[in-house]
Every structure is written in structure tokens, then in C-alpha cells.
Design an enzyme around this catalytic site. Structure first.
Site, PDB file in Angstrom:
ATOM      1  N   HIS A  89       0.841  -1.199   0.000  1.00 36.65           N
ATOM      2  CA  HIS A  89       0.000   0.000   0.000  1.00 36.65           C
ATOM      3  C   HIS A  89       0.892   1.270   0.000  1.00 36.65           C
ATOM      4  O   HIS A  89       1.617   1.512   0.960  1.00 36.65           O
ATOM      5  CB  HIS A  89      -0.810  -0.094   1.297  1.00 36.65           C
ATOM      6  CG  HIS A  89      -1.946   0.833   1.407  1.00 36.65           C
ATOM      7  ND1 HIS A  89      -3.218   0.476   1.061  1.00 36.65           N
ATOM      8  CD2 HIS A  89      -2.018   2.101   1.849  1.00 36.65           C
ATOM      9  CE1 HIS A  89      -4.026   1.486   1.282  1.00 36.65           C
ATOM     10  NE2 HIS A  89      -3.325   2.485   1.758  1.00 36.65           N
ATOM     11  N   ALA A  90       0.831   2.063  -1.069  1.00 40.71           N
ATOM     12  CA  ALA A  90       1.750   3.205  -1.196  1.00 40.71           C
ATOM     13  C   ALA A  90       1.501   4.256  -0.119  1.00 40.71           C
ATOM     14  O   ALA A  90       0.364   4.570   0.196  1.00 40.71           O
ATOM     15  CB  ALA A  90       1.579   3.850  -2.569  1.00 40.71           C
ATOM     16  N   HIS A  93       1.949  11.611  -6.953  1.00 44.05           N
ATOM     17  CA  HIS A  93       0.986  11.844  -5.876  1.00 44.05           C
ATOM     18  C   HIS A  93       1.660  11.725  -4.507  1.00 44.05           C
ATOM     19  O   HIS A  93       1.533  12.604  -3.648  1.00 44.05           O
ATOM     20  CB  HIS A  93      -0.166  10.838  -5.996  1.00 44.05           C
ATOM     21  CG  HIS A  93      -1.112  10.876  -4.841  1.00 44.05           C
ATOM     22  ND1 HIS A  93      -2.297  11.570  -4.871  1.00 44.05           N
ATOM     23  CD2 HIS A  93      -1.035  10.318  -3.603  1.00 44.05           C
ATOM     24  CE1 HIS A  93      -2.899  11.443  -3.701  1.00 44.05           C
ATOM     25  NE2 HIS A  93      -2.162  10.687  -2.911  1.00 44.05           N
ATOM     26  N   GLU A  94       2.394  10.648  -4.283  1.00 46.30           N
ATOM     27  CA  GLU A  94       3.029  10.419  -2.971  1.00 46.30           C
ATOM     28  C   GLU A  94       4.036  11.515  -2.649  1.00 46.30           C
ATOM     29  O   GLU A  94       4.118  11.991  -1.518  1.00 46.30           O
ATOM     30  CB  GLU A  94       3.730   9.054  -2.938  1.00 46.30           C
ATOM     31  CG  GLU A  94       2.790   7.857  -3.042  1.00 46.30           C
ATOM     32  CD  GLU A  94       1.739   7.840  -1.960  1.00 46.30           C
ATOM     33  OE1 GLU A  94       1.983   8.364  -0.865  1.00 46.30           O
ATOM     34  OE2 GLU A  94       0.643   7.322  -2.226  1.00 46.30           O
ATOM     35  N   HIS A 114       2.677  14.516  -0.991  1.00 49.34           N
ATOM     36  CA  HIS A 114       2.587  14.432   0.472  1.00 49.34           C
ATOM     37  C   HIS A 114       3.935  14.780   1.110  1.00 49.34           C
ATOM     38  O   HIS A 114       4.012  15.517   2.081  1.00 49.34           O
ATOM     39  CB  HIS A 114       2.218  13.009   0.911  1.00 49.34           C
ATOM     40  CG  HIS A 114       0.801  12.619   0.633  1.00 49.34           C
ATOM     41  ND1 HIS A 114      -0.276  13.356   1.058  1.00 49.34           N
ATOM     42  CD2 HIS A 114       0.280  11.544  -0.014  1.00 49.34           C
ATOM     43  CE1 HIS A 114      -1.396  12.749   0.689  1.00 49.34           C
ATOM     44  NE2 HIS A 114      -1.091  11.656   0.041  1.00 49.34           N
ATOM     45  N   GLU A 119      -4.557  15.184   0.477  1.00 51.39           N
ATOM     46  CA  GLU A 119      -4.805  14.338  -0.696  1.00 51.39           C
ATOM     47  C   GLU A 119      -4.914  15.166  -1.961  1.00 51.39           C
ATOM     48  O   GLU A 119      -4.486  14.750  -3.030  1.00 51.39           O
ATOM     49  CB  GLU A 119      -6.095  13.536  -0.513  1.00 51.39           C
ATOM     50  CG  GLU A 119      -6.015  12.473   0.534  1.00 51.39           C
ATOM     51  CD  GLU A 119      -4.782  11.606   0.377  1.00 51.39           C
ATOM     52  OE1 GLU A 119      -4.459  11.232  -0.755  1.00 51.39           O
ATOM     53  OE2 GLU A 119      -4.137  11.311   1.395  1.00 51.39           O
ATOM     54  N   HIS A 152     -15.638   2.212   5.537  1.00 53.99           N
ATOM     55  CA  HIS A 152     -15.473   3.378   6.417  1.00 53.99           C
ATOM     56  C   HIS A 152     -16.556   3.508   7.482  1.00 53.99           C
ATOM     57  O   HIS A 152     -16.405   4.313   8.393  1.00 53.99           O
ATOM     58  CB  HIS A 152     -15.397   4.652   5.573  1.00 53.99           C
ATOM     59  CG  HIS A 152     -14.215   4.649   4.659  1.00 53.99           C
ATOM     60  ND1 HIS A 152     -14.156   3.832   3.551  1.00 53.99           N
ATOM     61  CD2 HIS A 152     -13.042   5.306   4.705  1.00 53.99           C
ATOM     62  CE1 HIS A 152     -12.993   4.006   2.947  1.00 53.99           C
ATOM     63  NE2 HIS A 152     -12.299   4.891   3.613  1.00 53.99           N
ATOM     64  N   TYR A 186     -12.624  13.121   1.400  1.00 55.81           N
ATOM     65  CA  TYR A 186     -12.423  12.617   0.039  1.00 55.81           C
ATOM     66  C   TYR A 186     -13.238  13.422  -0.967  1.00 55.81           C
ATOM     67  O   TYR A 186     -12.814  13.657  -2.097  1.00 55.81           O
ATOM     68  CB  TYR A 186     -12.777  11.129  -0.044  1.00 55.81           C
ATOM     69  CG  TYR A 186     -11.991  10.290   0.932  1.00 55.81           C
ATOM     70  CD1 TYR A 186     -10.603  10.208   0.841  1.00 55.81           C
ATOM     71  CD2 TYR A 186     -12.615   9.619   1.972  1.00 55.81           C
ATOM     72  CE1 TYR A 186      -9.870   9.460   1.740  1.00 55.81           C
ATOM     73  CE2 TYR A 186     -11.888   8.859   2.879  1.00 55.81           C
ATOM     74  CZ  TYR A 186     -10.513   8.785   2.766  1.00 55.81           C
ATOM     75  OH  TYR A 186      -9.799   8.049   3.669  1.00 55.81           O
TER      76      TYR A 186
END
Ligand code: ZN
Length: 626
Positions: A365-366, A395-396, A399, A423, A525, A535
């Protein structure tokens, strides 16, 4: 190009890591999601109940949490990159210590928060201390244990949950994948119904009890109910925030309505009137996803003939140029360097896990980490040389650069401006992986940039995920806010859920549902008790950020084709927002980068404008709506 990535961000977890994944991916990593409140909260703090005492309490709390977060991060990192019985133990222990401290400090913070004459920072940090817990336990004997048992039990039941496929018991992960590929409506209905019946329904009583207890806990912290506690994290009164989400939805709804109308017609053509009528809601199990939340997997059904091809193949380009995983990460770093951000520290390259090690179990899981809350940045990915991971790396790293930009802030401000921002930054950078950008970094020949006629396929493919997601992203918490504030009662839990699904998404269950069912709990969730509005906000914000960057870069073409690669002014303004962390109310952070204090769906509409026009033409003569 699926870039629906997500982080789990209770304060505790956000301090530890920004977690992401690459498909259907608002699923939180299981370990991080389980953060029940285990301890009593009543113990008094040692500082006096005065403004100066409050300030001293906050300083002590901040120091304690920061130290625990570093220990927790180290334990969590070694666990995620080397899973053994022992590292599981160490990570769980560190996580529990952090949660224990958080719960104790939240209870104390609630007392200081009532003092008159607090400074801005003290007040804000006291609020953050109180808001850090997603499911607070009341200060009653046994309540924390009961809450913890309920949450752990529901999460475990979800994790072990099975539906059936062709009569055979099948785990959730497999069913999720099959929902995207199976095209037989009878089998889709079987998977949908068995999953919702087996997993959701048995949790009804536990969930009902959980709502009671956590509401009492929220009241103890000074909030009307748990939903109000969640909404209080947005720098405005909870009711005003709810109204803001409605405003955003009303802006983007016309685009959703057109996509719904077009998709329904294509499904009608594919399956016939008996399965999917031309009018009314769409049958929920036909949309390629267990919750009808993202429709990308049925792109083949809706792809327009001749326009379905996006014109280039990024995976092929990467392979042809013999890119390695490390080179992909270097390319991502290059994007940020081109904006003027300092290169990643040498330790990033020494300590990150960029590919899957062959000698041990790891969590693939990235995710993006800042272990010491300063410069010890790392990513953890099992990077493959393909288009998806190329985008995920961008994307990562978003962060990581955010984490580093706010590393001068005090610990409680080391977070994004609101929980949608973290995000959204990553996704903004991911949106920037356009053909123009690929040409700029030498991956695509400039004369092979696809022509504008090929945009519809690209945009429709994206919209099936990001536009389709919007009403779902909104309604999960619409339902929970109602459950927590009592306007939705246990007697109509399921009816209210399906009413919201109909109202917002325009979908209906494939079979009749009653109050014997409990369909909300068939979505991770709900038992995982992870707030979801973030989200929805991230999907809106990523387009707003992207548009602001493109305007600053002087881009004049269609928005979806823009690249702001190499533009130092964009980098400078972006950094201004990122460096603020959570120190100021989010509208100020938004203004620092975009020049406006308002969240708005307009940028998303502009991005998809060519698709909107195309959909309206296709839908001419159809009776849209449901
Ligand atoms: Zn992410």
C-alpha cells in the site's frame, strides 16, 4: 489512469504517516484505521485553569505527542517494511501509547478550552487536541473498553467478511475486483446482495450501540454529537460547513447528471430494459464497483467508438525508454525541483522502500512518511514500471513535499490546512501528468502529443472515476451526520441510507431492502469509523489547485491539457500555502495559493467542459434525471 488516493488522517495517524493506495483507494490501511480510545479521560492536568496554565498545558501536550509520534513512526515504518510477529507487537504498542496520550490530553484540553482570554494559538491547539479523536469514549467506567471492543469487532468482521460468487464463499477483496470485470447481471446481483447481507446486516446492533457511546464521549469533549465533532475541524460552525458541502455539490451536480444520463443509456443498450430501464435510477451493481462509487471499470461499456483511445501509452513509453522504479521517483522529484523546491534529502534515497524486497513480507500500500517530522522523508511503494505507478509516485511525493514545507511549524500544526488538502495536493500533481508534461520530460515526442479530438476519451475515462465519485463522497457522512444527531434513527437506518443513495447518486439496490438489512456497514469506512467528507473535498480541491497553478503559469489552452512544469512562480506560491500547515484557518491557506478564500466546483466544471458539451449532445432527446 486511476488516481483515487487517500490518506487516513485522524491527528494521530496523520502525524505518523500519510497513507495512500492506488485503486478503489479510499480504503484505509487496516492497522492505521483501528484507533479506538482505550483509556479514561478524566485525570486532571497539573497546570492551573488560567490562560497561562492553558498555554503551559498545550506546550507540554505538544512535546509529549511529538516524542510519541516519532517513536510511533519508527515502529510503524519497520513494521510496514518488515512484517513479523515482533514488529506487529512493537507497532501496536507504540500506536496504543500514542492513542492513550491523545485520549488523556483531549479530556484535559476540553477543560482548558472553556477558559476566557486564550490566545489564538492556544485556543486553536486546544481544539486540535480535542478533535484528534474520531470516536471519543465518555468518562464512565468501562465505556472506553466497550467502545474499543465494538470498533475492533466491527472492523474485524468487515475484514473477514465474505460474499458469494457462483454460490462459493468469496472474500471481499476478490468480490471487489470481480464487480469490475463481471458483466453478467445475475452474478453481479449475487455478489452485491450476498456481500451486503453477510457483512452489513450483522453489524446493526453493534453500530447502534457505538453511536450512543461515542455521542456521549463527544458531549464530554464539548460537542453536540460525534458528527458535530467531526465537522468542527473545518474552521467554521458545524452547520455552516454542512451548508458549504451542499453548495459545492450543487455546483458540480449538472455535470454528474449528464454523466449519469449518458451512462444509464449505455447500460440500457448493453443490458436491455429488463435489467436497466431507460429512465429512473441506475441499478447499483451494474456500475463496476461494489458501492457504485467509481465507475472506471465499466469504461469499456461507455467508451465512445473511435474516441475511446487516449492517443498514447505511458506504460509503453516507460518500458521503451527502459525506466527503472528509481528513475520514476527521480522524475517525480524533478517535477518539484522544476517548481523550485529543494531536492529530496540524501536520506530519502537511502531509507525509502521504492521496490518490493524479495526476502520479507511488506505492506505494499503506497504511502509517504516524515519519520522525524523534520527532514526524514520516505516513500514506501512496491513501484512497478507502468503508468499507474508513474502517477502514484507524483501523488506520494506531493505528500512528502507538503510534510517538509510545514516542518517548521509546531507539532500540532504539522498537518494540511484541512483534511481534504493533503490528498488534493498529491492529486493536483497527478493531474499534471499530461501529454504536454510527458513531452517536457522527454518521455513523449512532441509531434506525438495527441490531438484535441482524442480528449473526449481521456476526459470520460477520468470522469467515470472522479465525477462519479462526488455524490458518494458526500452522502456517506450525510448519513452519519444524521445518525449521530438523531435525525436518522435506528428504526430507519437502512431506508435513510438508500434514500440518500437515490437522492444523490440516482441509484437503486438490485433487490428490495428492508430494515432487516444494514447496507451502510457493507462499506469499510462505516465499521472502520473513518470520516469521509475529506475525500469529497479533495476531489473538488485538486481541480481548484490545478487551475490556480495553470493560471499562474500563464496557460491559455484548455485546462485539462495544461502543464505548469518548470514554473518557479507556481512553486513559490504553492509553497506559501504548504508551509502554513494547519496554523491558520484553511480559507487563508487556500487564499495564499489560489487568491480566493472560497472552495468552489467551478475549476472542475471548466476542466471537464469539453466532455460536458459532448455529453449534452449525446443526451439530447433523452429524459435525464431519475
Ligand atoms: Zn495520498
Amino acid at each position: 489512469m486511476k488516481v483515487s488516493l487517500a490518506s487516513v488522517s485522524t491527528l494521530a495517524v496523520a502525524a505518523l504517516l500519510a497513507g495512500c493506495s492506488t485503486a478503489y483507494a479510499d480504503e484505509a490501511p487496516a492497522a492505521a484505521a483501528a484507533a479506538p480510545a482505550p483509556a479514561a479521560t478524566a485525570e486532571a492536568a497539573q497546570e492551573p485553569l488560567t490562560p497561562a496554565g492553558a498555554e503551559a498545558f498545550v506546550a507540554r501536550a505538544e512535546k509529549e505527542l511529538e516524542e510519541l509520534s516519532i517513536e510511533g513512526s519508527k515502529a510503524a515504518w519497520v513494521n510496514a517494511t518488515y512484517i513479523t510477529l515482533d514488529t506487529d507487537y512493537l507497532a501496536a504498542k507504540a500506536g496504543a501509547e500514542f492513542t492513550e496520550a491523545q485520549v488523556r490530553l483531549a479530556g484535559q484540553a476540553a477543560r482548558y478550552a472553556e477558559i476566557e482570554g486564550l490566545s489564538y494559538d492556544t485556543k486553536r491547539k486546544l481544539d486540535f487536541l480535542r478533535q484528534g479523536i474520531v470516536a471519543p469514549a465518555p468518562d464512565l467506567p468501562g465505556a472506553a473498553d466497550e467502545l474499543s471492543t465494538l470498533l475492533t469487532g466491527m472492523q474485524s468482521a468487515y475484514g473477514k467478511g465474505q460474499g458469494t460468487y457462483q454460490g462459493k464463499p468469496t472474500p471481499g477483496v476478490e468480490l471487489e475486483a470481480l464487480m469490475g470485470t463481471v458483466r453478467d447481471p445475475k452474478l453481479l446481483q449475487e455478489m452485491w446482495t450476498s456481500w451486503h447481507n453477510n457483512v452489513g446486516a450483522p453489524m446493526r446492533d453493534d453500530y447502534t450501540r457505538f453511536v450512543q457511546i461515542s455521542n456521549e464521549g463527544a458531549k464530554g469533549l464539548g460537542y453536540a454529537d460525534t458528527g458535530a465533532l467531526w465537522r468542527s475541524a473545518y474552521d467554521m460552525p458545524p452547520a455552516e460547513f454542512a451548508a458549504l458541502t451542499d453548495k459545492l455539490w450543487s455546483e458540480v451536480k449538472p455535470l454528474y447528471d449528464q454523466l449519469h444520463c449518458y451512462t444509464r443509456a449505455e447500460l440500457n443498450e448493453e443490458y436491455g430494459d429488463a435489467v436497466q430501464p431507460e429512465t429512473g435510477p441506475i441499478r447499483a451493481d451494474l456500475l463496476g464497483n461494489m458501492w457504485a462509487q467509481e465507475w472506471g471499470p465499466i469504461y469499456d461499456i461507455v467508451a465512445p467508438e473511435g474516441a475511446g483511445d487516449i492517443g498514447y501509452d505511458l506504460t509503453g513509453l516507460l518500458k521503451a525508454k527502459k525506466y527503472t522504479p528509481v528513475q520514476i521517483v527521480k522524475t517525480g522529484e524533478g517535477f518539484f525541483s522544476s517548481l523550485g523546491f529543494a531536492p529530496l534529502p540524501q536520506t530519502f534515497w537511502e531509507r525509502s522502500m521504492i521496490t518490493k524486497p524479495e526476502d520479507r513480507e511488506v505492506v505494499c500500500h503506497a504511502s509517504a512518511w516524515n519519520i522525524d517530522n523534520k527532514d526524514d522523508l520516505r516513500i514506501k511503494m512496491c513501484t512497478q514500471v507502468n503508468a499507474t505507478d508513474f502517477v502514484t509516485v507524483h501523488h506520494e511525493l506531493g505528500h512528502n513535499y507538503y510534510q517538509r514545507a510545514y516542518n517548521q511549524q509546531p507539532f500540532l500544526y504539522m498537518n494540511s490546512a484541512n483534511d481534504g488538502f493533503h490528498e488534493a495536493i498529491g492529486d493536483t500533481i497527478a493531474l499534471s501528468v499530461t501529454p504536454e508534461y510527458l513531452a517536457q520530460v522527454g518521455l513523449l515526442d512532441r509531434n506525438k502529443i495527441p490531438s484535441a479530438e482524442q480528449d473526449i476519451g481521456l476526459l470520460l475515462n477520468q470522469a467515470m472515476d472522479s465525477v462519479a465519485f462526488l455524490p458518494f463522497g458526500l452522502l456517506i457522512d450525510k448519513w452519519r451526520w444524521g445518525v449521530f444527531d438523531g435525525s436518522i434513527t435506528p428504526a430507519n437506518y437502512n431506508q435513510a441510507w438508500n434514500d440518500l443513495r437515490l437522492q444523490y447518486q440516482g441509484i437503486r439496490p438490485p433487490v428490495e431492502r428492508t430494515e432487516q438489512n444494514f447496507d451502510p456497514a457493507a462499506k469499510y469506512h462505516i465499521p472502520g469509523n473513518t470520516p469521509y467528507t475529506r475525500y469529497f473535498l479533495a476531489r473538488i480541491l485538486q481541480f481548484q489547485f490545478y487551475k490556480a497553478a495553470c493560471e499562474q503559469a500563464g496557460w491559455t489552452g484548455p485546462l485539462h491539457r495544461c502543464s505548469f512544469y518548470g514554473n518557479k512562480e507556481v512553486g513559490e506560491r504553492l509553497n506559501r500555502m504548504l508551509a502554513m500547515g494547519a496554523s491558520r484557518p484553511w480559507p487563508e491557506a487556500l487564499e495564499a495559493f489560489t487568491g480566493t478564500r472560497e472552495m468552489s466546483g467551478d475549476a472542475m466544471l471548466e476542466y471537464f467542459r469539453p466532455l460536458m458539451t459532448w455529453l449534452q449532445q449525446r443526451n439530447q432527446g433523452r429524459k435525464c434525471g431519475w
